[in-house]
Each structure stands twice: as C-alpha cells, then as structure tokens.
Design a protein around this motif. Structure first.
Motif, PDB file in Angstrom:
ATOM      1  N   THR A 231      66.700 -82.606 -46.186  1.00  0.00           N
ATOM      2  CA  THR A 231      68.018 -82.021 -46.407  1.00  0.00           C
ATOM      3  C   THR A 231      69.098 -83.094 -46.408  1.00  0.00           C
ATOM      4  N   GLU A 232      68.960 -84.067 -45.537  1.00  0.00           N
ATOM      5  CA  GLU A 232      69.940 -85.153 -45.488  1.00  0.00           C
ATOM      6  C   GLU A 232      69.998 -85.917 -46.808  1.00  0.00           C
ATOM      7  N   GLU A 233      68.843 -86.217 -47.371  1.00  0.00           N
ATOM      8  CA  GLU A 233      68.825 -86.935 -48.643  1.00  0.00           C
ATOM      9  C   GLU A 233      69.398 -86.090 -49.770  1.00  0.00           C
ATOM     10  N   MET A 234      69.133 -84.784 -49.745  1.00  0.00           N
ATOM     11  CA  MET A 234      69.682 -83.915 -50.792  1.00  0.00           C
ATOM     12  C   MET A 234      71.196 -83.810 -50.690  1.00  0.00           C
ATOM     13  N   THR A 270      65.629 -76.341 -50.451  1.00  0.00           N
ATOM     14  CA  THR A 270      64.514 -75.381 -50.448  1.00  0.00           C
ATOM     15  C   THR A 270      63.189 -76.085 -50.659  1.00  0.00           C
ATOM     16  N   THR A 271      63.159 -77.050 -51.556  1.00  0.00           N
ATOM     17  CA  THR A 271      61.938 -77.813 -51.784  1.00  0.00           C
ATOM     18  C   THR A 271      61.494 -78.543 -50.523  1.00  0.00           C
ATOM     19  N   LEU A 275      57.982 -77.952 -48.490  1.00  0.00           N
ATOM     20  CA  LEU A 275      57.050 -79.051 -48.238  1.00  0.00           C
ATOM     21  C   LEU A 275      56.793 -79.224 -46.745  1.00  0.00           C
ATOM     22  N   ALA A 276      57.814 -78.980 -45.923  1.00  0.00           N
ATOM     23  CA  ALA A 276      57.608 -79.026 -44.474  1.00  0.00           C
ATOM     24  C   ALA A 276      56.668 -77.911 -44.024  1.00  0.00           C
ATOM     25  N   VAL A 277      56.790 -76.735 -44.634  1.00  0.00           N
ATOM     26  CA  VAL A 277      55.870 -75.635 -44.335  1.00  0.00           C
ATOM     27  C   VAL A 277      54.437 -76.031 -44.690  1.00  0.00           C
ATOM     28  N   ALA A 278      54.277 -76.648 -45.863  1.00  0.00           N
ATOM     29  CA  ALA A 278      52.946 -77.102 -46.264  1.00  0.00           C
ATOM     30  C   ALA A 278      52.401 -78.152 -45.311  1.00  0.00           C
ATOM     31  N   LEU A 342      52.528 -72.938 -52.142  1.00  0.00           N
ATOM     32  CA  LEU A 342      53.819 -73.320 -51.578  1.00  0.00           C
ATOM     33  C   LEU A 342      54.454 -74.454 -52.370  1.00  0.00           C
ATOM     34  N   ASN A 343      53.658 -75.436 -52.764  1.00  0.00           N
ATOM     35  CA  ASN A 343      54.197 -76.541 -53.557  1.00  0.00           C
ATOM     36  C   ASN A 343      54.661 -76.069 -54.921  1.00  0.00           C
TER      37      ASN A 343
END
Length: 359
Positions: A231-234, A270-271, A275-278, A342-343
């Motif tokens: 999120t920080e990078e986004m 969201t992406t 990816l964290a969920v995966a 998920l991906n």
C-alpha cells in the motif's frame, strides 16, 4: 559523379575492435533455436555417455553448452561485441528456464497425483468417521476453515496495514515514522512459528481455547507488513499534483486522502491485499499451535478447533497410507487453485481500477 561522391556512398568497412559495419554478416533469426536444439542433443548425449541418470544434470550440461555455443558462433560470424550481447541474452533465457522448469514440474506432479480423488464428493465431505488409512473422506472441513481463518485475518490486517501506510506516506515525519518503518521491515521477516508462539502466549495468559480466531490473529500478524509495504508503494505512485490541486481548492487533507489519493491507488492496494492473502493461505505452523485441527466440520471460528488446507495436507501425509497420500495431493491441488484464483482476481481488479487513459 565525382570520386569524392563515390567514396562517400561506399559502405564503410568494419571498424577495428569489432564495431559493426553496413556489410557485416549476421546470424539468421532461427540461430538461437537451432543452437538450443543442438545444445539439448549434446547435453543428452554427454549425460548418457558419462552415465548420468539425472535429467537435471543433462539440463545443466545443455545450458552450459548453449551459452558456450552461442558465444562462439556469434564471435565467429559477427564480432565479439555482438557475442557479448548474445551471451547476456542467453544467460537471461537460461535463468528464466531454471526458474520455470521447477514450477512446471511441481504443477505437473500435483495435477497428476491430485486428480485421482479430486471430485465433488471430495470437496463436499469431511473426514468424520473415516480412518486415515482407508479411502474416502474429503476436504470440506479444511476448506471451510481456510476460508474463515484467511477472511478474519484479512478483516484484521487490511485496515491496520492501510492506515499505517497512509500515515507513513502522508503524515510520517521524524523518529516515530522511522521507528514504524523499522518495525514493519522487521515484521516482514518474522517466521510464522514466532507469530504463532506470540498468540499462543496470549492464549495461555488469558486462558483461551484453540479456535480459528486464534489462528487468524497469527496470520494477521504475518499479513500486516505485506499490506503496509504494498500500500505504501501504491500511495507513493499517486502524483503530488493531484494532492496539490485538491489542497489548493481548500479541501482538508483528510478528505484529499479519502477522496483523491486512496481512490487513485485502490487498484494497486487491492492487488497488494490479495497477494498478502495468497501469502498466508499456505501457512501451517500457526495452525498447528493455535487451531489444533479437527476431523469434523466446524463453521464457527470463534469456538472449538478447526482444520485448514495446509494442516489437512500435513495431517494426511503423516498417516503414510496410499489413500492418505492421494488426499494430501488433492488438497494441495485445491490450495494451489485457491491461490491462483486469488492472483487472477487481484490482476482483474488492478486492471479494472487502473486509471483510464485516452483522449
């Protein structure tokens, strides 16, 4: 036409040192493919002649031959400068194949062994009343556990990660921001067993019983730093001109973040969450400590032991029978499909929410 004009239009010879000229010879476009085919044939031949039974060794020999032949042929036909360029390109392709081949091998083995028992019955039944060494049973209870535990972990970690990233990008200054960044970096490398032991210590102090919620809390600890970093990078990619334009209109900073910054970066955010969920979907150590596993269907993550797909795979593999091995491979195939979905969802959301460009 004068002699000066003739000299000006004559093709320049190759310069010393290997610099290409207009009349320089070049390899055909099919040369890399032909070189690869020759290298594979030679690698297999050398492996057989040397008595090497492993195909991995054959592949490594073929890769080294491909690099050597590519450099040698290009040097002989073109020049050393082009040979170095071709060598660098060949190294990139070889590294790509070295990364892809194990992945394809893993997917192929999982598919070939997992489809033996993967059917509707397997997905809709649990292991209640089925001995581990016998055929039958399913993965439904583990699938329910994984969905609930991962869902709870996402509900806990996504808001915390988002707010932390907003603070670091929009407000973070001074020692506190540096300390938060440091601890986020430390948490990124925390082993999953440490997160499980931390929640286990809280359980022992508070006298809590194993449940899906306890496992979800440990998974949330592993998920938070991934969400924060992505999120920080986004948020950093959002142009400052958008913030300045909104602030120039007299809009409060909190409203600029809520209405301008976050909606602009929502696709990438969201992406990152998906990816964290995966990343946490395959964790086993916290589940072993905090959820304990169960053969029955427990749809209440706040009360009683549950199972999960990683725990189910470990449990079935530990039994050691042919039927349990088949169930373990089928559950592994279900877990891979879950992560792959998920991906794909993350990519779809990122493309859907990407800023529209046009006239």
């Amino acid at each position: 036409m004068t002699s000066h004009t003739l000299r000006a239009t004559r093709p320049a010879p190759p310069a010393p040192g290997g610099r290409p000229g207009l009349n320089q010879r070049r390899l055909p476009r099919w040369a890399p493919a032909a070189t690869a085919a020759v290298s594979v044939a030679l690698g297999i031949g050398i492996g057989l002649a040397a008595g090497l039974e492993s195909r991995v060794q054959w592949g490594l020999i073929a890769a080294l031959l491909f690099l050597a032949i590519s450099y040698g042929v290009t040097s002989a036909v073109e020049n050393r400068r082009q040979a170095k360029d071709r060598l660098a390109t060949s190294v990139v392709w070889v590294c790509f194949l070295l990364a892809v081949v194990p992945l394809l091998s893993l997917i192929w083995v999982t598919l070939s062994r997992g489809v033996k028992v993967l059917d509707g019955y397997f997905l809709t039944h649990s292991m209640a009343g089925v001995p581990g060494f016998e055929t039958g049973g399913g993965v439904y209870h583990a699938l329910i556990g994984t969905l609930e535990q991962v869902g709870l972990a996402t509900l806990v970690s996504a808001p915390i990660g988002l707010l932390t990233a907003v603070y670091l990008v929009e407000y973070g200054r001074g020692a506190l921001a540096r300390a938060v960044t440091f601890f986020v970096d430390v948490m990124t490398g925390i082993p999953s067993i440490v997160a499980g032991l931390f929640i286990l210590s809280i359980m022992l102090i508070a006298g809590l019983q194993p449940s899906g919620l306890m496992g979800a809390l440990a998974l949330a600890i592993l998920m938070v730093p991934v969400v924060v970093r992505s999120t920080e990078e986004m948020l950093k990619l959002v142009p400052n001109e958008l913030r300045e334009a909104a602030l120039a209109l007299g809009v409060p900073k909190w409203r600029v973040i809520l209405k301008v910054v976050i909606p602009t970066a929502i696709g990438g955010i969201t992406t990152g969450v998906m990816l964290a969920v995966a990343r946490i979907a395959g964790e086993t150590a916290p589940i072993l400590l905090l959820v304990f596993g169960s053969q029955l269907i427990n749809s209440n993550p706040f009360d009683g032991a549950q199972s999960s797909l990683p725990f189910y795979i470990w449990e079935q593999y530990r039994v050691g029978s042919e039927a349990s091995y088949d169930r373990a491979w089928a559950a592994a195939l279900v877990l891979i499909a879950f992560v792959m979905i998920l991906n794909l969802v993350a990519r779809g959301i990122a493309r859907w929410k990407a800023p529209k460009t046009g006239r």
